[in-house]
Design an enzyme around this catalytic site. Structure first.
Site, mmCIF file in Angstrom:
data_model
loop_
_atom_site.group_PDB
_atom_site.id
_atom_site.type_symbol
_atom_site.label_atom_id
_atom_site.label_comp_id
_atom_site.label_asym_id
_atom_site.label_seq_id
_atom_site.Cartn_x
_atom_site.Cartn_y
_atom_site.Cartn_z
ATOM 1 N N LYS A 221 0.864 -1.193 0.000
ATOM 2 C CA LYS A 221 0.000 0.000 0.000
ATOM 3 C C LYS A 221 0.893 1.234 0.000
ATOM 4 O O LYS A 221 1.959 1.226 0.631
ATOM 5 C CB LYS A 221 -0.882 -0.036 1.250
ATOM 6 C CG LYS A 221 -1.903 1.082 1.351
ATOM 7 C CD LYS A 221 -2.781 0.901 2.592
ATOM 8 C CE LYS A 221 -3.828 1.982 2.720
ATOM 9 N NZ LYS A 221 -4.716 1.764 3.891
ATOM 10 N N SER B 251 -9.635 1.622 2.886
ATOM 11 C CA SER B 251 -8.800 2.451 2.054
ATOM 12 C C SER B 251 -7.744 1.655 1.290
ATOM 13 O O SER B 251 -7.171 2.155 0.327
ATOM 14 C CB SER B 251 -8.094 3.502 2.915
ATOM 15 O OG SER B 251 -7.234 2.871 3.846
ATOM 16 N N SER C 81 -9.773 -0.862 7.059
ATOM 17 C CA SER C 81 -9.218 -0.705 5.715
ATOM 18 C C SER C 81 -8.546 -1.926 5.110
ATOM 19 O O SER C 81 -8.216 -1.898 3.927
ATOM 20 C CB SER C 81 -8.221 0.438 5.690
ATOM 21 O OG SER C 81 -8.917 1.631 5.556
HETATM 22 N N1 GLN Z 1 -12.889 3.555 6.238
HETATM 23 C C1 GLN Z 1 -12.357 4.016 7.470
HETATM 24 C C2 GLN Z 1 -12.026 5.472 7.390
HETATM 25 O O1 GLN Z 1 -12.344 6.058 6.431
HETATM 26 C C3 GLN Z 1 -11.171 3.192 7.842
HETATM 27 C C4 GLN Z 1 -9.922 3.648 7.247
HETATM 28 C C5 GLN Z 1 -8.740 2.804 7.611
HETATM 29 O O2 GLN Z 1 -8.875 1.746 8.239
HETATM 30 N N2 GLN Z 1 -7.574 3.285 7.270
HETATM 31 O O3 GLN Z 1 -11.458 6.023 8.260
#
Ligand code: GLN
Length: 471
Positions: A73, A148, A172
């Site tokens: 990532k 994400s 994420s």
């Molecule tokens: N979808 C969640 C957010 O927008 C989790 C993001 C993540 O785990 N980095 O914060």
């Protein structure tokens, strides 16, 4: 062809070189270009590394991960390679060091094929917040891959690498794993070093793994885990052999009534989850339906705390230290203002502002202190649940992947994490298993949460659960 590490190793035993395997993945990257999975393919360094590993294999000096090709990532540092957190503000920034988690994989002769697209600074649930364009779900190009770490999930299901790394602050890794039909794990907070992971919310962030098999998920987690003097929040607890699965005895499983009867669940998710619970009951496991009245406060608590931490973590991107600097700014203050206004995307700005607000004098106690208190209650309640149960089960997501551009309201988007943020607030390890399909054949996951540092039990029980996979 090389969907997992077992297939890679078989090929190597039968004489295929790592270089050939890398070429296979590079071809798949080319074929899936339209999905916008990779921000950069490390074409030069991967070929050099592949040749080195081939040499090591010849000399019988190869590590445990020889032949394993990883995608990372774009918030995980790899020395002398660019890392941008999918943000304009870090465009062309080059890592000065390698993250500990990745270094441990490299030390076992894994090689890195490229960096994957994600939501900017890991903020999002659909990969629509990247400064470098959306990622499309390889299973259906009109749908999101989740976020994400959407690029990392897509990279695995599209067979462009053997495994990939993501980060999980609120879901994420698990949510994109659910949307792409891959395995995705978030280890216990403090199990894997965060050194070299670009911080979003430091008391939540963990590096996690995506793979097409549970074996690969467990092995990579096992190798990444353990004490690191460069991260003081990283636990010194001994790492067990996660990749050796134990036989599952009868388990005690907690299920929240508030999840079972949740209004956000689609029919498909509800039915698949209930029928799995019935199967488990029939096999003699104890299913305890308990009340968890905090479900509705999880997402708000998560957003107060993570935005507060993000507003602090992201203050270093100011146009002075590193990264993007506005061309036409005059003086220090204007440089800060313009560089940050031009360099950050809309969602990141929204979160920096929310975080600054909840930390501001006059509102601090009402929001930040309150949310910390709620977090403490959630941790204690979770501990209590694990004193009577081995695991907590739920669907990973209330729905399967949705269409690109279809969720416009940020609050609706935040609710994607309704079942995943719990494990980040409490710190527990959690995995998404690709067990289910909706009526259109689209995948979604089962989430298994275990007690803190019970990764070995989590993987062993998951290995038992994969037989319920509905293909
Ligand atoms: N979808 C969640 C957010 O927008 C989790 C993001 C993540 O785990 N980095 O914060």
């Amino acid at each position: 062809m090389y969907k997992n590490f077992a297939e890679v190793k078989n090929a190597i035993t039968s004489g295929v070189s790592v270089l050939e395997i890398v070429h296979y993945y590079l071809q798949n990257i080319e074929k899936n270009k339209e999905c916008n999975i990779f921000l950069e393919v490390f074409s030069d360094s991967i070929l050099t590394q592949a040749k080195l590993v081939d040499q090591k294999i010849k000399n019988k000096q190869a590590g445990r991960l020889a032949g394993l090709v990883i995608a990372i990532k774009d918030n995980i540092c790899y020395k002398d390679h660019r890392v941008s957190a999918s943000s304009k503000i870090l465009k062309n920034f080059c890592s000065l060091y390698t993250s500990t988690a990745l270094q441990r994989l490299l030390d076992e002769d894994a090689i890195v094929i490229g960096r994957t697209n994600c939501d900017e600074f890991a903020m999002g649930s659909s990969n629509e917040n990247s400064a470098y364009g959306h990622v499309k779900n390889p299973l259906n190009l009109n749908k999101v891959p989740g976020g994400s770490s959407g690029g990392s999930a897509a990279a695995v299901i599209a067979n462009t690498c053997t495994v990939s790394l993501g980060s999980d602050t609120g879901g994420s890794v698990r949510q994109p794993a659910s949307f792409t039909g891959t395995f995705g794990v978030k280890p216990t907070y403090g199990r894997v070093s965060r050194f070299g992971l670009i911080a979003y919310a430091s008391s939540f962030d963990q590096i996690g793994v995506f793979a097409n098999t549970l074996e690969d998920t467990a092995l990579v987690t096992e190798i990444m885990s353990g004490k690191d003097s460069l991260d003081s929040t990283c636990s010194s607890k001994q790492v067990e052999k996660y990749s050796v699965f134990e036989k599952t005895e009868k388990k005690k499983i907690a299920v929240f009534k508030e999840v079972l009867h949740n209004e956000h669940l689609t029919e498909d998710v509800k039915n698949s989850f209930s029928s799995l619970l019935n199967n488990l009951k029939n096999e003699g496991h104890e299913i305890n339906e308990i009340s968890f009245p905090y479900l509705d406060v999880l997402v708000p608590t998560y957003y107060v705390l993570t935005t507060a931490e993000a507003s602090s973590n992201l203050s270093r991107f100011d146009g002075v230290h590193y990264g993007y600097r506005s061309k036409d700014a005059v003086g220090v203050e204007e440089t800060y203002k313009k560089s940050r206004s031009e360099g950050f995307g809309i969602e990141v700005k929204r979160r920096i502002m929310s975080g600054t607000f909840v930390l501001s004098h006059g509102f601090y106690d009402a929001y930040y202190t309150k949310a910390q208190q709620v977090r403490r209650i959630i941790k204690e309640k979770t501990k209590e649940i694990f004193s009577n149960n081995d695991f907590i089960l739920s669907p990973t997501t209330p729905n399967s992947a949705f269409e690109i551009n279809s969720v416009k309201d940020p609050i609706q988007m935040y609710l994607q994490d309704i079942f995943t943020v719990h494990a980040n607030l409490s710190g527990n390890p959690a995995i998404s298993l690709p067990l289910f399909k909706d009526k259109d054949g689209f995948p979604f996951g089962l989430q298994v949460v275990a007690n803190n540092f019970f990764e070995k039990e989590l993987f062993s029980f998951s290995n038992y659960l994969v037989k319920f996979r509905n293909d």
